[in-house]
Design a protein around this motif. Structure first.
Motif, PDB file in Angstrom:
ATOM      1  N   GLN A 298       7.434  12.626   2.483  1.00  0.00           N
ATOM      2  CA  GLN A 298       8.187  11.637   1.704  1.00  0.00           C
ATOM      3  C   GLN A 298       9.334  12.188   1.385  1.00  0.00           C
ATOM      4  N   HIS A 299       9.749  13.453   0.843  1.00  0.00           N
ATOM      5  CA  HIS A 299      10.772  13.769   0.407  1.00  0.00           C
ATOM      6  C   HIS A 299      11.761  14.101   1.616  1.00  0.00           C
ATOM      7  N   VAL A 300      11.136  14.704   2.801  1.00  0.00           N
ATOM      8  CA  VAL A 300      12.243  14.646   4.082  1.00  0.00           C
ATOM      9  C   VAL A 300      12.524  13.455   4.423  1.00  0.00           C
ATOM     10  N   ARG A 301      11.780  12.292   4.323  1.00  0.00           N
ATOM     11  CA  ARG A 301      12.311  10.982   4.662  1.00  0.00           C
ATOM     12  C   ARG A 301      13.442  10.470   3.764  1.00  0.00           C
ATOM     13  N   ALA A 302      13.336  10.850   2.590  1.00  0.00           N
ATOM     14  CA  ALA A 302      14.243  10.168   1.754  1.00  0.00           C
ATOM     15  C   ALA A 302      15.742  10.794   1.785  1.00  0.00           C
ATOM     16  N   VAL A 303      15.641  12.292   1.876  1.00  0.00           N
ATOM     17  CA  VAL A 303      16.859  13.068   2.135  1.00  0.00           C
ATOM     18  C   VAL A 303      17.577  12.789   3.326  1.00  0.00           C
ATOM     19  N   CYS A 304      16.852  12.282   4.288  1.00  0.00           N
ATOM     20  CA  CYS A 304      17.192  12.150   5.589  1.00  0.00           C
ATOM     21  C   CYS A 304      17.828  10.617   5.706  1.00  0.00           C
ATOM     22  N   GLY A 305      17.718   9.963   4.777  1.00  0.00           N
ATOM     23  CA  GLY A 305      17.918   8.632   4.890  1.00  0.00           C
ATOM     24  C   GLY A 305      16.971   7.466   5.649  1.00  0.00           C
ATOM     25  N   TRP A 306      15.633   8.162   5.808  1.00  0.00           N
ATOM     26  CA  TRP A 306      14.919   7.364   6.259  1.00  0.00           C
ATOM     27  C   TRP A 306      13.990   6.263   5.315  1.00  0.00           C
ATOM     28  N   PRO A 307      13.170   5.208   5.801  1.00  0.00           N
ATOM     29  CA  PRO A 307      12.180   4.450   5.023  1.00  0.00           C
ATOM     30  C   PRO A 307      11.223   5.526   4.522  1.00  0.00           C
ATOM     31  N   LEU A 308      10.660   5.259   3.296  1.00  0.00           N
ATOM     32  CA  LEU A 308       9.768   5.773   2.682  1.00  0.00           C
ATOM     33  C   LEU A 308       8.279   5.393   3.295  1.00  0.00           C
ATOM     34  N   GLY A 309       7.380   6.340   3.243  1.00  0.00           N
ATOM     35  CA  GLY A 309       6.124   6.251   3.887  1.00  0.00           C
ATOM     36  C   GLY A 309       5.247   5.496   2.734  1.00  0.00           C
ATOM     37  N   ASP A 310       4.034   5.303   3.302  1.00  0.00           N
ATOM     38  CA  ASP A 310       3.044   4.768   2.462  1.00  0.00           C
ATOM     39  C   ASP A 310       2.360   5.565   1.491  1.00  0.00           C
ATOM     40  N   PRO A 311       2.405   5.683   0.099  1.00  0.00           N
ATOM     41  CA  PRO A 311       1.872   6.627  -0.662  1.00  0.00           C
ATOM     42  C   PRO A 311       0.312   6.401  -1.072  1.00  0.00           C
ATOM     43  N   ALA A 312      -0.230   5.429  -0.376  1.00  0.00           N
ATOM     44  CA  ALA A 312      -1.802   5.166  -0.700  1.00  0.00           C
ATOM     45  C   ALA A 312      -2.664   6.286  -0.582  1.00  0.00           C
ATOM     46  N   ARG A 313      -3.703   6.473  -1.235  1.00  0.00           N
ATOM     47  CA  ARG A 313      -4.770   7.582  -0.808  1.00  0.00           C
ATOM     48  C   ARG A 313      -5.326   7.330   0.407  1.00  0.00           C
ATOM     49  N   THR A 314      -5.601   8.522   0.819  1.00  0.00           N
ATOM     50  CA  THR A 314      -6.342   8.276   2.377  1.00  0.00           C
ATOM     51  C   THR A 314      -7.651   7.712   2.208  1.00  0.00           C
ATOM     52  N   GLY A 315      -7.814   6.528   2.869  1.00  0.00           N
ATOM     53  CA  GLY A 315      -9.319   5.838   2.818  1.00  0.00           C
ATOM     54  C   GLY A 315      -9.625   5.543   1.357  1.00  0.00           C
ATOM     55  N   GLY A 316      -8.527   5.553   0.246  1.00  0.00           N
ATOM     56  CA  GLY A 316      -8.809   5.047  -0.734  1.00  0.00           C
ATOM     57  C   GLY A 316      -9.762   6.146  -1.656  1.00  0.00           C
ATOM     58  N   LEU A 317      -9.939   7.251  -1.161  1.00  0.00           N
ATOM     59  CA  LEU A 317     -10.951   8.186  -1.660  1.00  0.00           C
ATOM     60  C   LEU A 317     -10.212   9.018  -2.871  1.00  0.00           C
ATOM     61  N   PRO A 318     -11.105   9.430  -3.833  1.00  0.00           N
ATOM     62  CA  PRO A 318     -10.612  10.167  -4.921  1.00  0.00           C
ATOM     63  C   PRO A 318     -10.349  11.579  -4.472  1.00  0.00           C
ATOM     64  N   VAL A 319      -9.436  12.301  -4.857  1.00  0.00           N
ATOM     65  CA  VAL A 319      -8.944  13.672  -4.520  1.00  0.00           C
ATOM     66  C   VAL A 319      -8.921  14.688  -5.649  1.00  0.00           C
ATOM     67  N   GLU A 320      -9.582  15.879  -5.222  1.00  0.00           N
ATOM     68  CA  GLU A 320      -9.147  17.007  -6.260  1.00  0.00           C
ATOM     69  C   GLU A 320      -8.516  18.066  -5.477  1.00  0.00           C
ATOM     70  N   MET A 321      -7.533  18.727  -6.203  1.00  0.00           N
ATOM     71  CA  MET A 321      -6.816  19.922  -5.699  1.00  0.00           C
ATOM     72  C   MET A 321      -6.913  20.974  -6.776  1.00  0.00           C
ATOM     73  N   ARG A 322      -7.217  22.236  -6.031  1.00  0.00           N
ATOM     74  CA  ARG A 322      -7.413  23.573  -7.002  1.00  0.00           C
ATOM     75  C   ARG A 322      -6.442  24.373  -6.628  1.00  0.00           C
ATOM     76  N   ASN A 323      -5.672  25.048  -7.342  1.00  0.00           N
ATOM     77  CA  ASN A 323      -4.957  25.975  -7.076  1.00  0.00           C
ATOM     78  C   ASN A 323      -5.696  27.351  -7.204  1.00  0.00           C
ATOM     79  N   LEU A 324      -5.323  28.151  -5.903  1.00  0.00           N
ATOM     80  CA  LEU A 324      -5.620  29.836  -6.075  1.00  0.00           C
ATOM     81  C   LEU A 324      -4.811  30.520  -6.513  1.00  0.00           C
ATOM     82  N   ILE A 325      -5.193  31.168  -7.604  1.00  0.00           N
ATOM     83  CA  ILE A 325      -4.196  31.808  -8.438  1.00  0.00           C
ATOM     84  C   ILE A 325      -4.678  33.161  -8.667  1.00  0.00           C
TER      85      ILE A 325
END
Length: 365
Positions: A298-325
């Motif tokens: 999305q960032h690449v699209r924006a700074v290059c002057g392109w249309p933004l993409g769809d931000p919807a969640r993949t399959g509408g699924l809930p998501v969890e992200m954990r950092n590895l610290i």
């Protein structure tokens, strides 16, 4: 500078060589773009995935100008770039996000003044330049409160909680911060921390990912859940509206994150803005697998002057992200063997305590 729409084969310049720059570069490559990374550290993780690199200081005017002339657009992966650096870059290439977004968000005082000027609530705050200023600020704001450097703090660095029971020598307290300009922020009795990651294009269009819930440990983001569980739809819409108002007011181009506190008063949910991050953000890493368009694409699209993409969640699924610290990265063999786990390692050398070494994303959790 002429801000034209770029095509595949163009060169994206990225200032900063950390993991955010690395993931922007990988997204850009998927669109057929070349990437030139500028950073002062020879061991920068983004260097490993870039077509070209420049290793030079952020105050090297000659190197900055040469870098900017070699690319079609410049972006950055972190907000602590000196204002003079941004000015040099903008003289030789389009710069997104713009220098105003940098200057506004680099200083916590100017950032909170800006947010309040939009009618958006923040914690109460006062500038603190002397020990006497601190005493006056405490009289107005009360304790507990958080004393922070106005610039360059992240992941809990450059701040200290002051509690009612603490007395202490004000001069000694100031010495801890090395004479840096400070800000005192009132403590917000929040229920949880949330964030919105959104993108604004050159034409003013805006697209935001679902509201995230974030858990921090030792002031470092440990876990992000999407969508933020248990919040009303009205709160989700209000959070996205806050992010859009901020992006529009800054004439922003690119991805930004707005960190907020959720406060519950007499059963009603309220949002208080904590900070703006004028860049792709750790709480948006889940979007690589968890959204139809990642925050990096999305960032690449924006700074290059392109249309933004769809931000919807993949399959509408809930998501969890954990950092590895730190040493958590040593679990990588088990994570690779785990069905459905998406492992990302940043190519860093030493796994020091508190250092973000990678992350793992799980869909459907």
């Amino acid at each position: 500078m002429t801000d034209r729409i770029l095509g595949p084969g163009s060169t994206l310049g990225i200032v900063g060589g950390g993991q955010l720059g690395r993931m922007i570069a990988l997204a850009a490559a998927n669109y057929g773009l070349k990437v030139h990374v500028y950073a002062p550290d020879r061991d920068s993780p983004a260097f490993d995935v870039a077509a070209r690199t420049t290793c030079a200081a952020y105050d090297d005017a000659e190197a900055l100008a040469a870098f900017a002339r070699s690319v079609d657009v410049v972006t950055y992966e972190f907000e602590n770039i000196p204002h003079a650096t941004a000015d040099i870059l903008a003289r030789h290439a389009p710069l997104h996000p713009n220098a105003r977004a940098l200057s506004t968000t680099q200083d916590r005082l100017s950032e909170k003044d800006f947010i309040n000027g939009l009618g958006i609530p923040t914690a109460p705050f006062r500038a603190v330049d002397t020990p006497d200023d601190l005493d006056r600020a405490i009289e107005v704001i009360g304790l507990p409160a958080v004393l922070k450097t106005r610039r360059f703090g992240y992941d809990g660095k450059g701040q200290r909680i002051l509690r009612a029971r603490e007395e202490g020598d004000r001069n000694a307290l100031f010495a801890e911060f090395g004479g840096a300009p400070l800000i005192l922020e009132g403590f917000v009795p929040f229920e949880r921390e949330v964030s919105v990651v959104g993108a604004r294009a050159r034409d003013g269009s805006f697209a935001a990912f679902d509201l995230c819930e974030n858990e921090h440990r030792d002031h470092i983001l440990a876990l992000t859940r999407v969508p933020a569980p248990g919040l009303s739809p009205e709160t989700g819409r209000a959070a996205l509206d806050i992010a859009k108002r901020i992006a529009d007011a800054l004439d922003y181009v690119g991805v930004l994150a707005v960190e907020m506190f959720l406060v519950r008063t007499d059963g009603a949910e309220h949002l208080v803005v904590n900070e703006i991050a004028p860049r792709v953000h750790n709480s948006g890493h889940w979007t690589i697998e968890g959204a139809l368009t990642s925050q990096f694409a999305q960032h690449v699209r924006a700074v290059c002057g392109w249309p933004l993409g769809d931000p919807a969640r993949t399959g509408g699924l809930p998501v969890e992200m954990r950092n590895l610290i730190g040493a958590q990265v040593e679990d990588w063999p088990a994570l690779l063997a785990e069905p459905g786990a998406h492992l990302h390692l940043y190519g860093k050398g030493e796994a020091r305590p508190g250092r973000k070494m990678g992350h793992v994303t799980r869909l459907g959790v």
